[in-house]
Scaffold this motif. Structure first.
Motif, mmCIF file in Angstrom:
data_model
loop_
_atom_site.group_PDB
_atom_site.id
_atom_site.type_symbol
_atom_site.label_atom_id
_atom_site.label_comp_id
_atom_site.label_asym_id
_atom_site.label_seq_id
_atom_site.Cartn_x
_atom_site.Cartn_y
_atom_site.Cartn_z
ATOM 1 N N THR A 65 0.835 -1.200 0.000
ATOM 2 C CA THR A 65 0.000 0.000 0.000
ATOM 3 C C THR A 65 0.866 1.245 0.000
ATOM 4 N N LEU A 66 0.578 2.148 -0.937
ATOM 5 C CA LEU A 66 1.261 3.448 -0.935
ATOM 6 C C LEU A 66 0.385 4.481 -0.217
ATOM 7 N N ILE A 67 -0.921 4.468 -0.539
ATOM 8 C CA ILE A 67 -1.865 5.370 0.134
ATOM 9 C C ILE A 67 -3.071 4.530 0.573
ATOM 10 N N SER A 68 -3.323 4.512 1.860
ATOM 11 C CA SER A 68 -4.378 3.656 2.401
ATOM 12 C C SER A 68 -5.763 4.193 2.061
ATOM 13 N N GLU A 69 -6.743 3.311 2.158
ATOM 14 C CA GLU A 69 -8.136 3.686 1.925
ATOM 15 C C GLU A 69 -8.549 4.825 2.865
ATOM 16 N N HIS A 70 -8.128 4.716 4.099
ATOM 17 C CA HIS A 70 -8.443 5.739 5.107
ATOM 18 C C HIS A 70 -7.876 7.099 4.704
ATOM 19 N N ASP A 71 -6.625 7.126 4.292
ATOM 20 C CA ASP A 71 -5.992 8.390 3.897
ATOM 21 C C ASP A 71 -6.622 8.951 2.620
ATOM 22 N N LEU A 72 -6.956 8.068 1.681
ATOM 23 C CA LEU A 72 -7.622 8.513 0.445
ATOM 24 C C LEU A 72 -8.934 9.199 0.775
ATOM 25 N N GLN A 73 -9.750 8.517 1.579
ATOM 26 C CA GLN A 73 -11.083 9.040 1.876
ATOM 27 C C GLN A 73 -11.024 10.343 2.663
ATOM 28 N N ASN A 74 -10.063 10.436 3.582
ATOM 29 C CA ASN A 74 -9.909 11.685 4.338
ATOM 30 C C ASN A 74 -9.551 12.846 3.436
ATOM 31 N N ARG A 75 -8.613 12.591 2.526
ATOM 32 C CA ARG A 75 -8.164 13.656 1.623
ATOM 33 C C ARG A 75 -9.289 14.060 0.663
ATOM 34 N N ILE A 76 -10.065 13.076 0.205
ATOM 35 C CA ILE A 76 -11.160 13.368 -0.725
ATOM 36 C C ILE A 76 -12.243 14.188 -0.020
ATOM 37 N N LYS A 77 -12.428 13.922 1.259
ATOM 38 C CA LYS A 77 -13.354 14.726 2.056
ATOM 39 C C LYS A 77 -12.898 16.188 2.064
ATOM 40 N N GLU A 78 -11.602 16.394 2.279
ATOM 41 C CA GLU A 78 -11.050 17.758 2.292
ATOM 42 C C GLU A 78 -11.214 18.423 0.929
ATOM 43 N N LEU A 79 -10.905 17.676 -0.131
ATOM 44 C CA LEU A 79 -11.049 18.231 -1.491
ATOM 45 C C LEU A 79 -12.505 18.606 -1.751
ATOM 46 N N GLY A 80 -13.424 17.743 -1.330
ATOM 47 C CA GLY A 80 -14.851 17.990 -1.518
ATOM 48 C C GLY A 80 -15.291 19.269 -0.827
ATOM 49 N N ARG A 81 -14.780 19.461 0.372
ATOM 50 C CA ARG A 81 -15.116 20.669 1.127
ATOM 51 C C ARG A 81 -14.589 21.914 0.415
ATOM 52 N N GLN A 82 -13.345 21.819 -0.017
ATOM 53 C CA GLN A 82 -12.693 22.936 -0.714
ATOM 54 C C GLN A 82 -13.440 23.304 -2.000
ATOM 55 N N ILE A 83 -13.752 22.288 -2.804
ATOM 56 C CA ILE A 83 -14.432 22.518 -4.085
ATOM 57 C C ILE A 83 -15.844 23.066 -3.842
ATOM 58 N N SER A 84 -16.511 22.550 -2.813
ATOM 59 C CA SER A 84 -17.853 23.042 -2.488
ATOM 60 C C SER A 84 -17.818 24.520 -2.108
#
Ligand code: IMP
Ligand code: MG
Length: 178
Positions: free
Chosen positions: A11-30
């Motif tokens: 694993t280079l980037i875990s599922e947990h880290d992916l989902q956390n970062r995508i949450k942040e991106l979603g907030r930013q884009i929103s």
């Protein structure tokens, strides 16, 4: 290292880290597109898992569309910059705020080509959101507006990205160990 697959990987980037970062991106884009029209333009096939998770983290209205291009042949893992449109968008984008959703920016050739085509259609705005960025591999300078993770120069797969068309289903980003 995991079992059940032909090549060993970790694993280079875990599922947990992916989902956390995508949450942040979603907030930013929103926040950035609040009160505005937004069209997410997913580049097939690699961007699909990222698109569907990102959509669920957006709190603002948006639409989606898909563009499929052939970046390079199965045998070659190096971008040529010669990109063919395999599936075009369903709708015109003139005047719309288009956000490209891409799995990975490597040399930058593919996105340079795609953005040139799209710009000719006169969108209201055109920005790029990539899950992964292999910065040190860049050959053409292309501004990327949202970046999930900057990664080292290694071939990665999983979470939409393929290893010879397989393993797109892994819920994490993997890297081969040999
Ligand atoms: P570029 O034109 O070199 O920026 O290539 C971008 C495209 O190459 C991406 O959309 C991917 O489809 C593919 N790609 C680049 N690096 C990788 C990788 O490490 N794993 C899987 N696909 C990759
Ligand atoms: Mg791709």
């Amino acid at each position: 290292m995991e079992a059940n697959y032909n090549i060993p990987y970790e694993t280079l980037i875990s599922e947990h880290d992916l989902q956390n970062r995508i949450k942040e991106l979603g907030r930013q884009i929103s926040t950035d597109y609040a009160g505005q029209d937004l069209l997410l333009l997913c580049i097939l096939k690699g961007g699909v898992l990222f698109l569907t998770d990102l959509m669920r983290q957006l709190s603002i209205p948006h639409e989606i569309d898909f563009l499929a291009v052939s970046s390079y042949g199965k045998e070659v893992r190096e971008s040529t910059g010669v990109v063919r449109i395999l599936k075009d968008l369903d709708e015109p984008i003139a005047g719309r705020n288009v956000l490209i959703v891409e799995d990975i920016v490597d040399t930058g050739h593919t996105l340079t080509y795609i953005t040139n085509i799209l710009r000719a259609r006169q969108p209201g705005s055109l920005k790029i959101c990539t899950l992964l960025d292999k910065k040190e591999r860049r050959q053409v300078n292309i501004p990327v507006d949202y970046i999930g993770f900057t990664i080292p120069d290694k071939f990665v797969f999983g979470y939409g990205l393929d290893l010879d068309e397989k393993l797109r289903n892994l819920p994490f980003i993997a890297v081969a160990t040999q």
